[in-house]
Scaffold this motif. Sequence first.
Motif, PDB file in Angstrom:
ATOM      1  N   UNK A 260       6.227  44.800  27.485  1.00  0.00           N
ATOM      2  CA  UNK A 260       6.076  45.896  28.450  1.00  0.00           C
ATOM      3  C   UNK A 260       4.739  45.818  29.171  1.00  0.00           C
ATOM      4  N   UNK A 261       3.649  45.530  28.419  1.00  0.00           N
ATOM      5  CA  UNK A 261       2.344  45.376  29.080  1.00  0.00           C
ATOM      6  C   UNK A 261       2.416  44.289  30.152  1.00  0.00           C
ATOM      7  N   UNK A 262       3.118  43.211  29.835  1.00  0.00           N
ATOM      8  CA  UNK A 262       3.223  42.118  30.791  1.00  0.00           C
ATOM      9  C   UNK A 262       3.991  42.503  32.040  1.00  0.00           C
ATOM     10  N   UNK A 263       5.112  43.179  31.872  1.00  0.00           N
ATOM     11  CA  UNK A 263       5.906  43.611  33.030  1.00  0.00           C
ATOM     12  C   UNK A 263       5.067  44.501  33.936  1.00  0.00           C
ATOM     13  N   UNK A 264       4.417  45.465  33.334  1.00  0.00           N
ATOM     14  CA  UNK A 264       3.595  46.414  34.092  1.00  0.00           C
ATOM     15  C   UNK A 264       2.412  45.692  34.736  1.00  0.00           C
ATOM     16  N   UNK A 265       1.722  44.861  33.945  1.00  0.00           N
ATOM     17  CA  UNK A 265       0.517  44.210  34.426  1.00  0.00           C
ATOM     18  C   UNK A 265       0.770  43.271  35.585  1.00  0.00           C
ATOM     19  N   UNK A 266       1.789  42.440  35.493  1.00  0.00           N
ATOM     20  CA  UNK A 266       2.059  41.493  36.571  1.00  0.00           C
ATOM     21  C   UNK A 266       2.614  42.192  37.814  1.00  0.00           C
ATOM     22  N   UNK A 267       3.333  43.296  37.620  1.00  0.00           N
ATOM     23  CA  UNK A 267       3.764  44.100  38.768  1.00  0.00           C
ATOM     24  C   UNK A 267       2.555  44.635  39.517  1.00  0.00           C
ATOM     25  N   UNK A 268       1.592  45.159  38.772  1.00  0.00           N
ATOM     26  CA  UNK A 268       0.368  45.694  39.380  1.00  0.00           C
ATOM     27  C   UNK A 268      -0.432  44.600  40.091  1.00  0.00           C
ATOM     28  N   UNK A 269      -0.525  43.425  39.477  1.00  0.00           N
ATOM     29  CA  UNK A 269      -1.275  42.329  40.097  1.00  0.00           C
ATOM     30  C   UNK A 269      -0.591  41.893  41.392  1.00  0.00           C
ATOM     31  N   UNK A 270       0.748  41.889  41.411  1.00  0.00           N
ATOM     32  CA  UNK A 270       1.430  41.586  42.669  1.00  0.00           C
ATOM     33  C   UNK A 270       1.097  42.625  43.733  1.00  0.00           C
ATOM     34  N   UNK A 271       1.091  43.889  43.349  1.00  0.00           N
ATOM     35  CA  UNK A 271       0.749  44.943  44.301  1.00  0.00           C
ATOM     36  C   UNK A 271      -0.624  44.694  44.933  1.00  0.00           C
ATOM     37  N   UNK A 272      -1.563  44.267  44.111  1.00  0.00           N
ATOM     38  CA  UNK A 272      -2.938  44.103  44.575  1.00  0.00           C
ATOM     39  C   UNK A 272      -3.178  42.793  45.309  1.00  0.00           C
ATOM     40  N   UNK A 273      -2.317  41.806  45.106  1.00  0.00           N
ATOM     41  CA  UNK A 273      -2.552  40.485  45.701  1.00  0.00           C
ATOM     42  C   UNK A 273      -1.478  40.044  46.681  1.00  0.00           C
ATOM     43  N   UNK A 274      -0.260  40.557  46.530  1.00  0.00           N
ATOM     44  CA  UNK A 274       0.916  40.101  47.267  1.00  0.00           C
ATOM     45  C   UNK A 274       1.197  38.621  47.023  1.00  0.00           C
ATOM     46  N   UNK A 275       0.726  38.119  45.891  1.00  0.00           N
ATOM     47  CA  UNK A 275       0.971  36.734  45.490  1.00  0.00           C
ATOM     48  C   UNK A 275       2.310  36.685  44.765  1.00  0.00           C
ATOM     49  N   UNK A 276       3.244  35.943  45.321  1.00  0.00           N
ATOM     50  CA  UNK A 276       4.621  35.962  44.835  1.00  0.00           C
ATOM     51  C   UNK A 276       4.776  35.359  43.443  1.00  0.00           C
ATOM     52  N   UNK A 277       3.809  34.573  42.999  1.00  0.00           N
ATOM     53  CA  UNK A 277       3.879  34.055  41.634  1.00  0.00           C
ATOM     54  C   UNK A 277       3.879  35.206  40.626  1.00  0.00           C
ATOM     55  N   UNK A 278       3.088  36.222  40.907  1.00  0.00           N
ATOM     56  CA  UNK A 278       2.995  37.352  39.984  1.00  0.00           C
ATOM     57  C   UNK A 278       4.250  38.220  40.050  1.00  0.00           C
ATOM     58  N   UNK A 279       4.835  38.336  41.221  1.00  0.00           N
ATOM     59  CA  UNK A 279       6.099  39.065  41.353  1.00  0.00           C
ATOM     60  C   UNK A 279       7.194  38.360  40.572  1.00  0.00           C
ATOM     61  N   UNK A 280       7.257  37.051  40.716  1.00  0.00           N
ATOM     62  CA  UNK A 280       8.251  36.259  39.992  1.00  0.00           C
ATOM     63  C   UNK A 280       8.102  36.459  38.481  1.00  0.00           C
ATOM     64  N   UNK A 281       6.863  36.432  38.008  1.00  0.00           N
ATOM     65  CA  UNK A 281       6.602  36.602  36.579  1.00  0.00           C
ATOM     66  C   UNK A 281       7.016  37.993  36.107  1.00  0.00           C
ATOM     67  N   UNK A 282       6.657  39.018  36.881  1.00  0.00           N
ATOM     68  CA  UNK A 282       7.044  40.385  36.517  1.00  0.00           C
ATOM     69  C   UNK A 282       8.563  40.517  36.434  1.00  0.00           C
TER      70      UNK A 282
END
Length: 420
Positions: A260-282
């Motif tokens: 759960x921490x990972x899902x939330x964390x990578x979603x937030x990082x995508x929000x802040x960066x718009x880097x699609x690698x983090x969206x894919x991971x989330x």
Amino acid sequence: MESIQMKAIIVLLTFLCSSNAKGQWNAPRKEVLNIVQNALMTSVEQYHYLMQQLQPDQWPRTYENGKVYTVSNKAWISGFYPGTLLYLYEFSNDMELWKAAHQKLQRMEDLQNMTEHHDLGFMMYCSYGNAFRLFPDSVRYKEILIQSAKSLATRFNPRVGCIKSWDSVLSLDKKRMLKFPVIIDNMMNLELLFFASKATGDPFFKKIAIKHAETTMKNHLRPDFSSYHVVDYDEHTGKVKSRETQQGFADNSTWSRGQAWGIYGFTMVYRETKDRRFLHTACKMADFFLNHKNLPLDKIPYWDFNVGQVGYNPQWNYNPSLYKEIPRDASAAAITASALIELSGYVEKRKSLIYQQAAESILTSLSSQNYRATVGSNGGFILKHASGGVPGNVEVDVPLSYADYYYIEALMRYAQLKIR
């Protein structure tokens, strides 16, 4: 050749988890919105009851055997209680909730200089971050958050590419000392760093947050996008020394709150960066959680997805006879629900509906009498059936302050879908 391979990777990521760059969410379902509104109203009443159980120097931890257990402001969970009060104040405009939150904030100011562990993000962003969001003209809140980010940043090691979670910790089998442990939970503390870069204009904080997320993406995740809890690094070379757990069933199992921490964390990082690698991971971490064969029908996970299964051997004395049934973790469910509501706004329509419907199912379950306490019971905590540290038989099948926090955050996020 290299550029062709990179283009192929980008195309694959686009196919797997297409992003909605504008951040468009689906409208809430009326029947779920009614559940959410009722849950928020009763949670206001419940936290009035909890407030009566506490002294000014006490922060709620859990409720067991008819007693509310508390911690000091220096505990890693200290930010969750004032954060929950602030969310409930935002919902209700109840000044008593604001006064209680403000009292706690005043007693937490000195924590901005703490450098002993990574949890400063939890402690300060869940509390002061919410306060600044509600009162953006507060220079004092802004300054405290910036200093907190500076303190957290001192734990970043450029050779490892991560923020060190704890100074050291004994392995679960008590045979090794982990010298540079990084836990998946640490993804949650990056939001404080992103805030600091926006508040100061200094890209330093954002750069180390991104590097930490990249390193975690590389070393904490398995091919199926399940997660290890702990990765221990060589602080001089940056190489991985071990992958293991402190709170899960086994080193190779998937601890549900860690996922759960990972899902939330990578979603937030995508929000802040718009880097699609983090969206894919989330997305892939969320898919693992939601599609796992051991996820119960009500979508409130067991504390670990692999408890007692063949091939997952704990490094501690697991005694299933201690529990009538495998403990659930309502906190993992609440964190995931909150993350899924946000994640649903960043993906294509089909995926968006899947994530929102999953969040609705989780919130409906958590808001039922099976998990939500009646007003005046449960020591004042909102949710029941969370699990903190099962390997140490600590906080098993009890209310937890962070379960309440992410549940209320998820309810607020859902309630705000109609006004996005």
